[in-house]
Design a protein around this motif. Structure first.
Motif, mmCIF file in Angstrom:
data_model
loop_
_atom_site.group_PDB
_atom_site.id
_atom_site.type_symbol
_atom_site.label_atom_id
_atom_site.label_comp_id
_atom_site.label_asym_id
_atom_site.label_seq_id
_atom_site.Cartn_x
_atom_site.Cartn_y
_atom_site.Cartn_z
ATOM 1 N N VAL A 105 0.834 -1.200 0.000
ATOM 2 C CA VAL A 105 0.000 0.000 0.000
ATOM 3 C C VAL A 105 0.870 1.251 0.000
ATOM 4 C CG1 VAL A 105 -1.744 1.305 1.277
ATOM 5 C CG2 VAL A 105 -1.868 -1.191 1.185
ATOM 6 N N SER A 106 1.961 1.206 0.746
ATOM 7 C CA SER A 106 2.842 2.376 0.827
ATOM 8 C C SER A 106 3.430 2.715 -0.531
ATOM 9 C CB SER A 106 3.966 2.134 1.836
ATOM 10 O OG SER A 106 4.891 1.173 1.350
ATOM 11 N N GLY A 107 3.686 1.693 -1.337
ATOM 12 C CA GLY A 107 4.226 1.944 -2.675
ATOM 13 C C GLY A 107 3.268 2.707 -3.559
ATOM 14 N N THR A 108 1.972 2.597 -3.255
ATOM 15 C CA THR A 108 0.952 3.330 -4.009
ATOM 16 C C THR A 108 0.694 4.712 -3.417
ATOM 17 O OG1 THR A 108 -0.148 1.259 -4.619
ATOM 18 C CG2 THR A 108 -1.432 3.291 -4.819
ATOM 19 N N LEU A 109 0.634 4.776 -2.094
ATOM 20 C CA LEU A 109 0.225 6.018 -1.439
ATOM 21 C C LEU A 109 1.351 7.053 -1.363
ATOM 22 C CD1 LEU A 109 -2.036 4.795 1.511
ATOM 23 C CD2 LEU A 109 -2.704 5.764 -0.690
ATOM 24 N N LEU A 110 2.576 6.619 -1.123
ATOM 25 C CA LEU A 110 3.656 7.597 -0.959
ATOM 26 C C LEU A 110 3.839 8.499 -2.182
ATOM 27 C CD1 LEU A 110 6.463 5.813 1.088
ATOM 28 C CD2 LEU A 110 5.220 7.897 1.677
#
Length: 238
Positions: free
Chosen positions: A130-135
């Protein structure tokens, strides 16, 4: 009772100016993102965010305090403007309050979500995908990210506020005139640059520089309003 309230509002606005200068000075020493964040890679940002987690959080917490202090100054100005134009004062106060909503969302995300997203991205913990998408969506240096869109919305609301109060604020005192001219110039320039940007006249990489740099006009407003608020306090105390 009215004089007491008038005194308190102007004193509160003076305190907000002091806080704005303090947070402005602190901001010079706290980072808000990796250097050259616009061109930095995703992994470089993740590593930097983890290495500078505390300073990043402190930097954006300071930005929250700075934003709230500037809102207090604006509300103090709206209070003074009510003498000449109550409708504009009411609309300006409402715009100032709405700007808090626009600004507090990305700044709270910077303090709460971004450091955690960077941490799980490195650790490979649950949610790392998820962090790879949100950051990238919450990249604080890219002018078209969701994060910066909220910030620019807040500054646009500042520009709307400036145009609402500039006319009624232009009074006989020199401090009021300087404040009014500074606010009027800020509001007009911001909207002018907004039109140019929408027509494709400003490079995307330069958007932040153009729109953030004109905020220096608010510094002249704040300095001039010191004298205006103090004068109103003295009048209310008599």
């Amino acid at each position: 009772m009215y004089d007491s309230l008038n005194y308190q509002v102007n004193r509160f606005a003076l305190y907000c100016i002091a806080l704005a200068f303090i947070t402005g000075a602190i901001a010079l020493f706290l980072p808000l993102d990796i250097p050259d964040g616009y061109n930095a890679s995703h992994m470089d940002r993740v590593v930097w965010l983890n290495d500078n987690r505390v300073y990043f959080i402190l930097g954006w917490s300071n930005q929250i305090a700075a934003m709230l202090s500037l809102t207090g100054i604006f509300l103090g100005i709206a209070w003074q403007v009510r003498i000449k134009n109550q409708l504009r004062a009411l609309l300006a106060a409402a715009v100032a309050v709405v700007s808090v909503v626009a600004f507090i969302i990305p700044k709270f995300i910077a303090v709460w979500s971004i450091p955690q997203l960077a941490e799980v991205a490195v650790d490979g913990a649950v949610g790392s995908e998820v962090s790879g998408t949100l950051l990238p969506i919450l990249n604080v240096s890219v002018p078209y990210s969701l994060f910066t869109s909220f910030d620019f919305l807040g500054f646009w609301l500042y520009a709307v506020f400036a145009l609402l109060v500039a006319g009624p604020l232009y009074d006989h005192s020199m401090s009021s005139k300087v404040s009014a001219v500074s606010l009027g110039a800020y509001g007009a320039i911001y909207h002018g640059m907004l039109v140019v940007m929408l027509l494709g006249g400003i490079e995307i990489a330069d958007l932040s520089d153009y729109f953030i740099n004109i905020s220096g006009l608010l510094l002249f407003m704040a300095i001039a309003m010191i004298f205006s608020f103090r004068s109103s306090m003295r009048a209310a105390a008599q």
